[in-house]
Design an enzyme around this catalytic site. Sequence first.
Site, PDB file in Angstrom:
ATOM      1  N   TRP A 106      89.872  -1.603  98.639  1.00  0.00           N
ATOM      2  CA  TRP A 106      90.330  -0.302  99.142  1.00  0.00           C
ATOM      3  C   TRP A 106      89.161   0.558  99.588  1.00  0.00           C
ATOM      4  O   TRP A 106      89.241   1.252 100.600  1.00  0.00           O
ATOM      5  CB  TRP A 106      91.214   0.414  98.123  1.00  0.00           C
ATOM      6  CG  TRP A 106      92.553  -0.260  98.042  1.00  0.00           C
ATOM      7  CD1 TRP A 106      93.071  -0.927  96.968  1.00  0.00           C
ATOM      8  CD2 TRP A 106      93.531  -0.377  99.088  1.00  0.00           C
ATOM      9  NE1 TRP A 106      94.302  -1.446  97.283  1.00  0.00           N
ATOM     10  CE2 TRP A 106      94.617  -1.126  98.573  1.00  0.00           C
ATOM     11  CE3 TRP A 106      93.607   0.069 100.409  1.00  0.00           C
ATOM     12  CZ2 TRP A 106      95.754  -1.432  99.324  1.00  0.00           C
ATOM     13  CZ3 TRP A 106      94.735  -0.239 101.168  1.00  0.00           C
ATOM     14  CH2 TRP A 106      95.788  -0.976 100.628  1.00  0.00           C
TER      15      TRP A 106
ATOM     16  N   ASP B 211      89.922   8.395  95.848  1.00  0.00           N
ATOM     17  CA  ASP B 211      91.202   7.733  96.144  1.00  0.00           C
ATOM     18  C   ASP B 211      91.809   7.306  94.812  1.00  0.00           C
ATOM     19  O   ASP B 211      91.473   6.259  94.271  1.00  0.00           O
ATOM     20  CB  ASP B 211      90.956   6.512  97.046  1.00  0.00           C
ATOM     21  CG  ASP B 211      92.234   5.712  97.294  1.00  0.00           C
ATOM     22  OD1 ASP B 211      93.289   6.086  96.743  1.00  0.00           O
ATOM     23  OD2 ASP B 211      92.162   4.711  98.044  1.00  0.00           O
TER      24      ASP B 211
ATOM     25  N   LYS C  56     102.656   3.969  93.643  1.00  0.00           N
ATOM     26  CA  LYS C  56     102.153   3.303  92.443  1.00  0.00           C
ATOM     27  C   LYS C  56     102.535   4.093  91.197  1.00  0.00           C
ATOM     28  O   LYS C  56     103.277   3.597  90.372  1.00  0.00           O
ATOM     29  CB  LYS C  56     100.641   3.109  92.538  1.00  0.00           C
ATOM     30  CG  LYS C  56     100.294   1.891  93.381  1.00  0.00           C
ATOM     31  CD  LYS C  56      99.424   2.155  94.537  1.00  0.00           C
ATOM     32  CE  LYS C  56      99.362   0.951  95.464  1.00  0.00           C
ATOM     33  NZ  LYS C  56      98.427   1.142  96.554  1.00  0.00           N
TER      34      LYS C  56
HETATM   35  C1  LIG Z   1      97.805   1.097  97.631  1.00  0.00           C
HETATM   36  C2  LIG Z   1      96.491   1.726  97.838  1.00  0.00           C
HETATM   37  C3  LIG Z   1      96.128   2.289  99.073  1.00  0.00           C
HETATM   38  C4  LIG Z   1      97.015   2.227 100.293  1.00  0.00           C
HETATM   39  O1  LIG Z   1      98.136   3.010 100.135  1.00  0.00           O
HETATM   40  P1  LIG Z   1      99.196   3.205 101.327  1.00  0.00           P
HETATM   41  O2  LIG Z   1     100.043   4.299 100.765  1.00  0.00           O
HETATM   42  O3  LIG Z   1      99.906   1.910 101.494  1.00  0.00           O
HETATM   43  O4  LIG Z   1      98.459   3.602 102.539  1.00  0.00           O
HETATM   44  C5  LIG Z   1      94.901   2.899  99.173  1.00  0.00           C
HETATM   45  N1  LIG Z   1      94.062   2.955  98.127  1.00  0.00           N
HETATM   46  C6  LIG Z   1      94.374   2.418  96.927  1.00  0.00           C
HETATM   47  C7  LIG Z   1      93.399   2.522  95.789  1.00  0.00           C
HETATM   48  C8  LIG Z   1      95.596   1.795  96.752  1.00  0.00           C
HETATM   49  O5  LIG Z   1      95.918   1.276  95.559  1.00  0.00           O
END
Ligand SMILES: *Cc1c(COP(=O)(O)O)cnc(C)c1O
Length: 360
Positions: free
Chosen positions: A102, A172, A196
């Site tokens: 990521w 993030d 998540k």
């Molecule tokens: C799932 C995830 C993303 C991407 O998320 P989207 O909502 O599908 O764009 C980005 N960073 C992390 C750490 C993730 O777990």
Amino acid sequence: MTRKFNFSAGPAMLPTAVMQRAQQEMLDWNDSGMSVMEMSHRGKEYMSIATKAEQDLREVMSIPDHYKVLFLQGGASAQFAMIPLNLLGDKQSADYLNTGMWSKKAIAEAKRYCNVNIVADTSGDGFTTVPAQSSLQLNPDAAYVHYTPNETIGGVEFDYIPETGDVPLIADMSSTILSRPIDVSKFGLIYAGSQKNIGPAGLAIVIIREDLLGKASDNTPAMFNYETHANNGSMYNTPATYSWYMAGLVFEWIKQQGGLEAMAEINKRKADKIYTVIDGSDFYGSPVAKNGRSWMNIPFTLADSDLDADFLAGAAAGGLITLKGHRSVGGMRASIYNAMPEAGVDALVAYMQAFESKQK
Ligand SMILES: *Cc1c(COP(=O)(O)O)cnc(C)c1O
């Protein structure tokens, strides 16, 4: 009806109580005669839902008043571009920690807009460790420092918050937000996709310190400008109304569980149970360094990977689903966000022990 224990990394399980509440309110929310899905986002009913969701999130995370909370679309991935577009100001560069799949994606996007300094890089060990604070090659002229506190695919989680001096720290938190208390005041901006640990897909939450607003370059699209959304209560255009409502129900649920202190205690216990099985035998292994092990996403391998398919088939037969590891890591991955009941972890642990015994 049987609900299975779903170890998906995202979209992931939601609390059953939350979905039952949504089910009850599906056709008629609070005697309005409408489903939340059918409401005008500017009507008083929906405004009350949206406001309460934000208040509850602020309360649960103890978000200081000088931070805005935005409910945006485009997932976490849109943030990979919005962050440089909005935060570079007159600076030319930003610092990024490269600790997994990521952060790599965030870096690739930022490179369209600025010079990216990679200030830590764990690709050499296959993204299985957390870089030490003392190893970070921070650049005092950077517009910001970006990192991924929990790498969802590698299952690597920082055991500290990087110290970046006066340079704003951007995180993030897609797969770790709400898993435990965090000190929001240490961050310039926190963002997370919803699917998540927040609610259904379709939403990204951005928590931004107010002094970081208003620096977007002139050619930034209105929809990609934080100021647009901050000035309009995240209702410049039609937001993801139902996802926002569901997120609000999850925030209420977290409050009922005792808030993030309580969630942290449960989450730590859940994770420890699985790591104890992994560490207790040579049959299972974890690729991740001990100080970097995630509470939320637990990759694990079998000493004999020829047994992977059997392991997964037996698990699925017992109602333990979506345990296959990410293709880049292999093996298995158990994602155990807040909504995974402890009973689901207990069932996985029992299955792991039984599967091991069966091979002997
Ligand atoms: C799932 C995830 C993303 C991407 O998320 P989207 O909502 O599908 O764009 C980005 N960073 C992390 C750490 C993730 O777990």
